[in-house]
Design an enzyme around this catalytic site. Structure first.
Site, mmCIF file in Angstrom:
data_model
loop_
_atom_site.group_PDB
_atom_site.id
_atom_site.type_symbol
_atom_site.label_atom_id
_atom_site.label_comp_id
_atom_site.label_asym_id
_atom_site.label_seq_id
_atom_site.Cartn_x
_atom_site.Cartn_y
_atom_site.Cartn_z
ATOM 1 C CG PHE A 90 -0.417 0.588 2.454
ATOM 2 C CD1 PHE A 90 0.440 -0.123 3.252
ATOM 3 C CD2 PHE A 90 -0.761 1.874 2.836
ATOM 4 C CE1 PHE A 90 0.952 0.423 4.418
ATOM 5 C CE2 PHE A 90 -0.251 2.437 4.001
ATOM 6 C CZ PHE A 90 0.612 1.708 4.794
ATOM 7 C CE LYS A 91 5.068 1.589 4.375
ATOM 8 N NZ LYS A 91 4.380 0.407 4.888
ATOM 9 C CG ASP A 92 3.435 0.915 -4.867
ATOM 10 O OD1 ASP A 92 4.595 1.356 -4.815
ATOM 11 O OD2 ASP A 92 3.154 -0.268 -5.135
ATOM 12 C CG MET A 96 6.902 6.636 -2.296
ATOM 13 S SD MET A 96 7.467 7.543 -0.834
ATOM 14 C CE MET A 96 7.787 6.201 0.311
#
Ligand SMILES: *Cc1c(COP(=O)(O)O)cnc(C)c1O
Length: 475
Positions: A111-113, A116
Site C-alpha cells: 500500500f506504500k505505492d 509514495m
C-alpha cells in the site's frame, strides 16, 4: 492551509512546505491547523465518482487552494495510472459484513505505492516551480524503499538513496529496489540491521554540513502528504458500502500508525466511521497502550509481517495531540518521558477519548497463520501475512458488533511474501504478470560497511554526478 507542529514550538507552514519538511524543528509532526469538513451531501456525491475524482475532492479539501488545480489533477493521474486495477483500491467481500480493501495493486505490491507515488508527483512539481533539486535518503525494511525507488525513478528533481540491511529482506523486496534502470535511484545494502540503517540516516540528517550541501529530504511515514493521500481510500470504500447513509468500521494492520491516522482524518472530515480496530502482530505496543494506557517499549521481535515489526510508532504522536485537545505541552511531556525512560502514561481523559474511537487487538504469529489457512479454505482468497493480522482482528471485533460493515485493509499482495503464504496455505502465489521478469532482471546495488562516512562519500559521489548533469538544463 497552515500546518502546526504537535509540539507547538515551530512556525506554522504551508502544505507544500510539509512535502520537504520531515520533522518540525521542535521535533514534532505537522498537522493541519483545522480539519476541513465535507457535508453529507458532498460525500454522497462521491458514489458516482472514479478514484481519481474522489481523490481530487478529498485532497483538494485538505490542501486548500495552495496548488494549481491542474498540478493536483496531473499528480493524481500520474500516480494511479501505474495501478493494475481500474478501481485503484478495490473492495472484496470475504464474509458476512466483512470486506477487504485491496491497497496492493500498485507497482511494488504494497500500500506504500498509494501515497509514495502521489508524494513524488507533488514534490517534483513543487521543486520544478522553485527550480530546486533534492537528495532523498531513507532506510527501509522493505516496502517503503521499493515504493520510493519506483515512485521517484526518472524524477528530474530528486536523487534517491535507499539503505537496506544486506541479506535481511525478501528477494522480491530486494529486486524491486535493485533492478531499476533509472540513473537517479540507488539501492545501498548496508552490512548491518535495519536499526543500523536508520541510525545512519539519522546521522546524515544531523550532520548539518552534509545535509545542507546535498539538500537532504526524507519521505518516511511522518511525511504529512503521505497521510493525505491515504485519506482517499477510506472515503471510496465507505461510500461503496453505503456511507454517508450508514456507518462502517475499519481494521488497520498497524506499524507506524500512519495508515490508521489517515482514517481518523477521514472521520474528522465528516465520514461516518463507527470504530477503528488497530491490529498489531506480536509487537503489540499499540494494543497494550490502548488496553492499559501505558505506552512502553518492550523490545522488537521478528515476525512474518516485518513491516509491522515496530516499537516506536511515530505517527501515534499525532493521535496524542488530538486526544490531548491539541495541547502541545502534554505531547512534549509524553515524548520527553518516552526518550528518557522508554515509556509514558496516557492520562485517563485522553485515554477515554481514544478508546471512544479505537480498539486495539494483537494477532499472534499462530493466529495469523491459522487465518491465512482458514481464509484460503473457506473463501479461496490468499492473504499476505500483514493482511492476515488485520483479518484475524477484524473477525474478533465483529463478534462484538456484527451489524456494522467491517473493512479490513489489505496492505500487501500475497506474492510479496510467497514463503509465508506457502507455509500457511500450501499455495505459492504468483507474481502479477508485470513483475514476471523481476526475478531475471539485472541487479544494481552498492554494498557498504555500516559506516556513516562510507555512505556519505558514496552519496556525494553519485548525487554530484547527477547534479552536474542536471545543471545545464537548469540554465
Ligand atoms: C508499512 C506497512 C504497514 C504498516 O503501516 P503504518 O502506516 O506504518 O501503520 C502494514 N503493512 C504493510 C504491508 C506495510 O508495508
Amino acid at each position: 492551509m497552515l500546518h502546526v507542529s504537535t509540539r507547538g514550538a515551530a512556525p506554522a507552514i504551508n502544505f507544500t512546505d510539509t512535502l520537504l519538511a520531515g520533522l518540525a524543528r521542535d521535533g514534532g509532526l505537522y498537522v493541519p491547523q483545522t480539519w476541513p469538513s465535507l457535508s453529507k451531501a458532498r460525500i454522497a456525491e462521491f458514489s458516482g465518482l472514479s478514484y481519481a475524482r474522489t481523490a481530487e475532492a478529498v485532497i483538494g479539501a485538505l490542501i486548500g487552494d495552495e496548488l494549481p488545480q491542474r498540478t493536483l489533477t496531473r499528480a493524481i493521474e500520474t500516480a494511479y495510472a501505474a495501478f493494475r486495477h481500474p478501481a485503484i483500491c478495490p473492495l472484496t467481500q470475504l464474509g458476512d459484513n466483512l470486506f477487504v480493501l485491496e491497497l496492493f495493486h500498485g507497482p511494488t505490491l504494497a500500500f506504500k505505492d498509494v501515497a509514495m507515488r502521489l508524494l513524488a508527483g507533488l514534490m517534483d512539481a513543487t521543486l520544478e516551480a522553485e527550480g530546486r533539486h533534492v537528495t532523498i535518503v531513507g532506510a527501509t525494511s522493505g516496502d517503503t524503499g521499493s515504493a520510493a525507488i519506483d515512485a521517484f525513478a526518472g524524477s528530474r528533481r530528486a536523487d534517491v538513496f535507499i539503505l537496506y540491511p544486506h541479506r535481511r529482506i525478501s528477494e522480491v523486496q530486494r529486486r524491486q529496489m535493485t533492478t531499476s534502470t533509472a540513473p537517479n535511484v540507488h539501492a545501498i545494502a548496508v552490512e548491518g540491521t535495519f536499526d543500523d540503517c536508520q541510525a545512519l540516516v539519522k546521522g546524515m540528517f544531523n550532520h548539518h554540513d552534509f545535509r545542507d550541501r546535498l539538500s537532504l529530504a526524507g519521505v518516511n511515514s511522518i511525511n504529512w502528504a503521505r497521510i493525505v493521500a491515504q485519506v482517499v481510500y477510506y472515503f471510496t470504500s465507505a461510500v461503496a458500502l453505503g456511507a454517508p447513509h450508514r456507518p462502517v468500521s475499519f481494521t488497520v494492520p498497524t506499524g507506524n500508525f500512519g495508515n490508521v491516522f489517515a482514517g481518523l482524518v477521514a472521520k474528522r472530515m465528516g465520514l461516518p466511521i463507527s470504530r477503528f480496530v488497530v491490529a498489531t502482530n506480536d509487537n503489540d505496543i499499540l494494543a497494550r497502550a490502548l488496553a492499559d494506557g501505558r505506552y512502553e517499549k518492550a523490545g522488537v521481535v521478528a515476525t512474518a509481517s516485518p513491516s509491522m515489526d515496530i516499537e516506536v510508532s511515530s505517527n501515534f504522536e499525532r493521535l496524542l495531540f488530538e486526544a490531548h485537545g491539541r495541547d502541545p505541552a502534554a505531547v512534549r511531556a509524553a515524548m520527553d518521558s518516552l526518550a528518557q525512560s522508554g515509556g509514558f502514561s496516557i492520562p485517563a481523559p485522553s485515554l477515554g477519548s481514544i478508546r471512544a474511537e479505537f480498539d486495539g487487538y494483537r494477532t499472534t504469529a499462530g493466529e495469523a497463520v491459522a487465518t491465512m489457512r482458514k481464509t484460503w479454505e473457506r473463501a479461496r482468497y490468499l492473504l499476505d501475512p500483514h493482511t492476515a493480522v488485520a483479518v484475524n482482528a477484524a473477525e474478533r471485533a465483529q463478534e462484538r458488533d456484527p451489524r456494522t460493515p467491517m473493512i479490513a485493509l489489505a496492505t500487501a499482495h500475497p506474492a510479496k511474501f510467497p514463503d509465508a503464504v506457502h507455509a500457511a496455505t500450501g499455495i505459492r502465489p504468483e507474481l502479477p504478470s508485470h513483475l514476471a521478469e523481476l526475478m531475471t532482471r539485472k541487479e544494481r546495488v552498492i554494498v557498504l560497511r555500516n559506516d556513516r562516512q562510507a555512505v556519505e562519500d558514496c552519496i556525494e559521489r553519485e548525487a554530484r554526478a547527477r547534479t552536474s548533469l542536471a545543471a545545464p538544463a537548469q540554465g
